[in-house]
Scaffold this active site. Structure first.
Site, PDB file in Angstrom:
ATOM      1  N   CYS A   3       3.962 -10.711  11.706  1.00  0.00           N
ATOM      2  CA  CYS A   3       2.887 -10.187  10.859  1.00  0.00           C
ATOM      3  C   CYS A   3       2.167 -11.350  10.197  1.00  0.00           C
ATOM      4  CB  CYS A   3       3.459  -9.244   9.798  1.00  0.00           C
ATOM      5  SG  CYS A   3       2.261  -8.800   8.522  1.00  0.00           S
ATOM      6  N   CYS A   6       2.612 -11.487   6.381  1.00  0.00           N
ATOM      7  CA  CYS A   6       3.971 -11.922   6.006  1.00  0.00           C
ATOM      8  C   CYS A   6       4.072 -13.435   6.161  1.00  0.00           C
ATOM      9  CB  CYS A   6       5.018 -11.228   6.870  1.00  0.00           C
ATOM     10  SG  CYS A   6       5.291  -9.491   6.454  1.00  0.00           S
ATOM     11  N   ASP A  29     -10.263 -14.446   1.456  1.00  0.00           N
ATOM     12  CA  ASP A  29     -10.470 -13.991   2.831  1.00  0.00           C
ATOM     13  C   ASP A  29     -11.098 -15.121   3.638  1.00  0.00           C
ATOM     14  OD1 ASP A  29     -10.770 -10.891   4.191  1.00  0.00           O
ATOM     15  OD2 ASP A  29     -11.785 -12.567   5.182  1.00  0.00           O
ATOM     16  N   HIS A  45       6.685  -6.069   3.372  1.00  0.00           N
ATOM     17  CA  HIS A  45       5.811  -5.563   4.438  1.00  0.00           C
ATOM     18  C   HIS A  45       5.655  -4.052   4.334  1.00  0.00           C
ATOM     19  CE1 HIS A  45       3.677  -5.588   8.261  1.00  0.00           C
ATOM     20  NE2 HIS A  45       4.295  -4.450   8.501  1.00  0.00           N
ATOM     21  N   ASN A  85      -8.703  -0.734   3.923  1.00  0.00           N
ATOM     22  CA  ASN A  85      -8.938  -0.066   5.200  1.00  0.00           C
ATOM     23  C   ASN A  85      -7.601   0.405   5.756  1.00  0.00           C
ATOM     24  OD1 ASN A  85     -11.749  -0.595   5.258  1.00  0.00           O
ATOM     25  ND2 ASN A  85     -11.328  -2.706   5.882  1.00  0.00           N
ATOM     26  N   HIS A  96      -0.822  -5.011   7.602  1.00  0.00           N
ATOM     27  CA  HIS A  96      -0.027  -5.257   6.387  1.00  0.00           C
ATOM     28  C   HIS A  96      -0.935  -4.843   5.242  1.00  0.00           C
ATOM     29  CE1 HIS A  96       2.920  -8.052   4.078  1.00  0.00           C
ATOM     30  NE2 HIS A  96       2.081  -7.573   3.164  1.00  0.00           N
ATOM     31  N   HIS A  98      -3.294  -4.281   2.410  1.00  0.00           N
ATOM     32  CA  HIS A  98      -4.044  -5.263   1.619  1.00  0.00           C
ATOM     33  C   HIS A  98      -5.227  -4.572   0.951  1.00  0.00           C
ATOM     34  CE1 HIS A  98      -5.506  -5.338   5.788  1.00  0.00           C
ATOM     35  NE2 HIS A  98      -6.717  -5.567   5.298  1.00  0.00           N
ATOM     36  N   HIS A 100      -8.939  -5.459  -0.552  1.00  0.00           N
ATOM     37  CA  HIS A 100     -10.046  -6.410  -0.640  1.00  0.00           C
ATOM     38  C   HIS A 100     -10.648  -6.322  -2.048  1.00  0.00           C
ATOM     39  CE1 HIS A 100     -10.658  -6.801   3.871  1.00  0.00           C
ATOM     40  NE2 HIS A 100     -10.035  -5.644   3.832  1.00  0.00           N
TER      41      HIS A 100
HETATM   42  P1  AMP Z   1      -8.986  -5.446   7.435  1.00  0.00           P
HETATM   43  O1  AMP Z   1     -10.060  -5.537   8.482  1.00  0.00           O
HETATM   44  O2  AMP Z   1      -9.273  -4.496   6.328  1.00  0.00           O
HETATM   45  O3  AMP Z   1      -7.631  -5.248   8.075  1.00  0.00           O
HETATM   46  O4  AMP Z   1      -8.968  -6.863   6.708  1.00  0.00           O
HETATM   47  C1  AMP Z   1      -8.320  -7.972   7.212  1.00  0.00           C
HETATM   48  C2  AMP Z   1      -8.970  -9.162   6.608  1.00  0.00           C
HETATM   49  O5  AMP Z   1      -8.138 -10.290   6.815  1.00  0.00           O
HETATM   50  C3  AMP Z   1     -10.347  -9.518   7.185  1.00  0.00           C
HETATM   51  O6  AMP Z   1     -11.330  -9.457   6.161  1.00  0.00           O
HETATM   52  C4  AMP Z   1     -10.141 -10.934   7.726  1.00  0.00           C
HETATM   53  O7  AMP Z   1     -11.278 -11.747   7.547  1.00  0.00           O
HETATM   54  C5  AMP Z   1      -8.949 -11.419   6.918  1.00  0.00           C
HETATM   55  N1  AMP Z   1      -8.157 -12.470   7.536  1.00  0.00           N
HETATM   56  C6  AMP Z   1      -7.702 -12.512   8.798  1.00  0.00           C
HETATM   57  N2  AMP Z   1      -6.960 -13.631   8.978  1.00  0.00           N
HETATM   58  C7  AMP Z   1      -6.966 -14.298   7.810  1.00  0.00           C
HETATM   59  C8  AMP Z   1      -6.379 -15.519   7.362  1.00  0.00           C
HETATM   60  N3  AMP Z   1      -5.630 -16.299   8.162  1.00  0.00           N
HETATM   61  N4  AMP Z   1      -6.596 -15.911   6.091  1.00  0.00           N
HETATM   62  C9  AMP Z   1      -7.365 -15.146   5.257  1.00  0.00           C
HETATM   63  N5  AMP Z   1      -7.922 -13.971   5.614  1.00  0.00           N
HETATM   64  C10 AMP Z   1      -7.726 -13.555   6.886  1.00  0.00           C
END
Ligand code: AMP
Length: 112
Positions: A3, A6, A29, A45, A85, A96, A98, A100
């Site tokens: 993940c 994680c 992000d 997780h 989302n 995982h 999250h 925003h």
């Molecule tokens: P979601 O589309 O709601 O699942 O959001 C996932 C978010 O994770 C997106 O806005 C990506 O830009 C962000 N993301 C993906 N990989 C990374 C990373 N390594 N570091 C920071 N943000 C990330």
């Protein structure tokens, strides 16, 4: 577990950390969609909103006490938006849980 978030919380993948305590981690992000775009996650997780239960609800409640602190820390005095989302229709890309935090400018009235 394979993940991405994680791996970010345990330091295997680097991130721009904004906040950390024993239960919660927050970082910028990688592809910001607003001048300020931070992700707030539980260290444990949980795959998505669908994985929230009475057994893990305490960390989710804690996240919602941390979010205003992060917003204040980042100077979002004029407001901000919080989005999670969940699943395919909502385009959840990282499985995982999250939240925003989006802010730093006037955001669209539309959310979708
Ligand atoms: P979601 O589309 O709601 O699942 O959001 C996932 C978010 O994770 C997106 O806005 C990506 O830009 C962000 N993301 C993906 N990989 C990374 C990373 N390594 N570091 C920071 N943000 C990330």
């Amino acid at each position: 577990m394979d993940c991405l978030f994680c791996k970010i919380t345990n330091g295997d993948i680097p991130s721009k950390k904004v906040y950390e305590d024993e239960d919660v981690f927050a970082f910028f992000d990688i592809a910001p969609q607003a001048p300020v775009h931070v992700l707030v996650i539980p260290k444990v997780h949980i795959a998505s909103m669908d994985g929230i239960s009475m057994e893990n609800a305490e960390v989710v409640a804690k996240i919602f006490t941390v979010i205003p602190k992060i917003a204040a820390q980042l100077g979002l005095t004029n407001g901000y938006r919080v989005i999670s989302n969940c699943g395919s229709d909502a385009c959840q890309s990282v499985k995982h849980l999250h939240f925003h935090i989006l802010g730093g400018a006037q955001l669209s009235e539309k959310m979708a």
